[in-house]
Write a protein that holds these residues in place. Structure first.
Motif, PDB file in Angstrom:
ATOM      1  N   SER A 208      43.178  41.169  37.744  1.00  0.00           N
ATOM      2  CA  SER A 208      43.290  40.939  36.306  1.00  0.00           C
ATOM      3  C   SER A 208      44.307  39.856  35.978  1.00  0.00           C
ATOM      4  O   SER A 208      44.046  38.962  35.162  1.00  0.00           O
ATOM      5  N   GLN A 209      45.480  39.908  36.606  1.00  0.00           N
ATOM      6  CA  GLN A 209      46.514  38.926  36.317  1.00  0.00           C
ATOM      7  C   GLN A 209      46.085  37.533  36.767  1.00  0.00           C
ATOM      8  O   GLN A 209      46.322  36.543  36.065  1.00  0.00           O
TER       9      GLN A 209
ATOM     10  N   SER B 262      47.371  40.833  40.782  1.00  0.00           N
ATOM     11  CA  SER B 262      46.168  41.653  40.692  1.00  0.00           C
ATOM     12  C   SER B 262      44.991  40.757  40.336  1.00  0.00           C
ATOM     13  O   SER B 262      45.161  39.591  39.938  1.00  0.00           O
TER      14      SER B 262
ATOM     15  N   GLY C  72      44.390  51.863  38.473  1.00  0.00           N
ATOM     16  CA  GLY C  72      44.065  50.447  38.432  1.00  0.00           C
ATOM     17  C   GLY C  72      44.078  49.786  39.787  1.00  0.00           C
ATOM     18  O   GLY C  72      43.912  48.566  39.895  1.00  0.00           O
TER      19      GLY C  72
ATOM     20  N   CYS D 205      43.651  45.861  41.050  1.00  0.00           N
ATOM     21  CA  CYS D 205      42.619  45.404  40.104  1.00  0.00           C
ATOM     22  C   CYS D 205      43.247  45.176  38.733  1.00  0.00           C
ATOM     23  O   CYS D 205      43.455  44.043  38.318  1.00  0.00           O
ATOM     24  N   ASN D 206      43.549  46.246  38.025  1.00  0.00           N
ATOM     25  CA  ASN D 206      44.286  46.128  36.760  1.00  0.00           C
ATOM     26  C   ASN D 206      45.491  47.067  36.773  1.00  0.00           C
ATOM     27  O   ASN D 206      45.816  47.735  35.805  1.00  0.00           O
TER      28      ASN D 206
ATOM     29  N   THR E 164      38.471  46.003  36.171  1.00  0.00           N
ATOM     30  CA  THR E 164      38.700  47.406  36.481  1.00  0.00           C
ATOM     31  C   THR E 164      38.332  47.723  37.927  1.00  0.00           C
ATOM     32  O   THR E 164      37.646  46.940  38.607  1.00  0.00           O
TER      33      THR E 164
ATOM     34  N   ASP F 286      49.282  48.427  36.757  1.00  0.00           N
ATOM     35  CA  ASP F 286      50.525  48.106  36.056  1.00  0.00           C
ATOM     36  C   ASP F 286      51.531  47.626  37.104  1.00  0.00           C
ATOM     37  O   ASP F 286      52.142  48.423  37.811  1.00  0.00           O
TER      38      ASP F 286
ATOM     39  N   ARG G  50      41.954  38.177  32.774  1.00  0.00           N
ATOM     40  CA  ARG G  50      41.036  39.080  32.077  1.00  0.00           C
ATOM     41  C   ARG G  50      41.078  40.433  32.749  1.00  0.00           C
ATOM     42  O   ARG G  50      41.537  40.566  33.898  1.00  0.00           O
ATOM     43  N   GLU G  51      40.606  41.457  32.065  1.00  0.00           N
ATOM     44  CA  GLU G  51      40.638  42.806  32.611  1.00  0.00           C
ATOM     45  C   GLU G  51      39.569  42.981  33.688  1.00  0.00           C
ATOM     46  O   GLU G  51      38.377  42.746  33.452  1.00  0.00           O
TER      47      GLU G  51
END
Length: 225
Positions: free
Chosen positions: A195-196, A193, A97, A171-172, A203, A174, A200-201
């Motif tokens: 995403s955070q 990130s 990610g 990006c995504n 990738t 953990d 939204r996701e």
């Protein structure tokens, strides 16, 4: 005679271990050094962008002269590898990610300034963030930040003006992996990130093309796929 833009070869290594990433960097560094020893730049482009994701790994840079072995073992027990690297910076995490980019460049083809180079990497990521509607910023600490949270870590090595190591854009990822360390040795600040931040996701695949576009614009180069 028109100015010829430097050509950079883009190499997508996929998801690999950190050790495999080091080996790949060494191969491309050797290509530069061989050309320097032969005073030749003929043939295929020598400059390269190595793109990858890593399997979970904690790495420390050359600023960490001593890192307790018990801390290394603790991190390994979490299921990650641990490496002592020859890059700048302190401890950080790489994992799935995260878009990792290792530019293997001869700065003589651009500008012989490490400070300039690091600044260009930061500006590349800031422009990428803007494309996603995120206000990325620099701070006195190297990297790119969204307020007090780091979204992209930067740590490089440069010898004979040949660069290695590079940047890691979350990006995504953990982000829980970062809770086991003080990322880059910076107290009181967090990690985020794409995403955070966007809720939204996002990738690595989605971020890769706009990243390459902003890199080409910022470094005024041509990318060969």
């Amino acid at each position: 005679m028109p100015f010829l833009k430097p050509v950079i070869e883009v190499v997508n290594l996929g998801r690999i271990s950190y050790g495999e990433g080091l080996q790949a960097q060494r191969r491309f560094i050797r290509r530069h050094l061989n050309a320097l020893s032969q005073c030749s730049t003929a043939g295929s482009p020598l400059n390269a962008l190595l793109l990858c994701e890593h399997q979970p790994v904690y790495t420390i840079g050359i600023r960490t002269a001593r890192y307790p072995i018990e801390e290394e073992e603790r991190l390994k027990q979490l299921g990650a590898e641990f490496y002592r690297a020859d890059r700048g910076g302190l401890i950080t995490f790489h994992g799935p990610g995260q878009l990792v980019c290792y530019p293997i460049l001869n700065l003589a083809h651009f500008r012989k300034s490490v400070r300039w180079y690091v600044g260009e990497l930061e500006r590349t990521v800031i422009q990428l963030c803007h494309r996603f509607g995120i206000n990325g910023e620099t701070s006195p600490d190297t990297g790119v930040w969204v307020r007090d949270e780091k979204i992209c870590a930067i740590g490089i090595h440069c010898g004979r003006y040949i660069t290695s190591h590079g940047l890691a854009l979350n990006c995504n990822t953990d982000l829980h992996w970062f809770s086991h360390i003080t990322p880059c040795g910076i107290e009181g600040k967090g990690v985020t990130s794409l995403s955070q931040t966007l809720k939204r996701e996002v990738t690595v695949s989605e971020a890769m093309e706009p990243f390459l576009e902003t890199f080409a614009e910022q470094f005024n180069c041509l990318l060969r796929r």
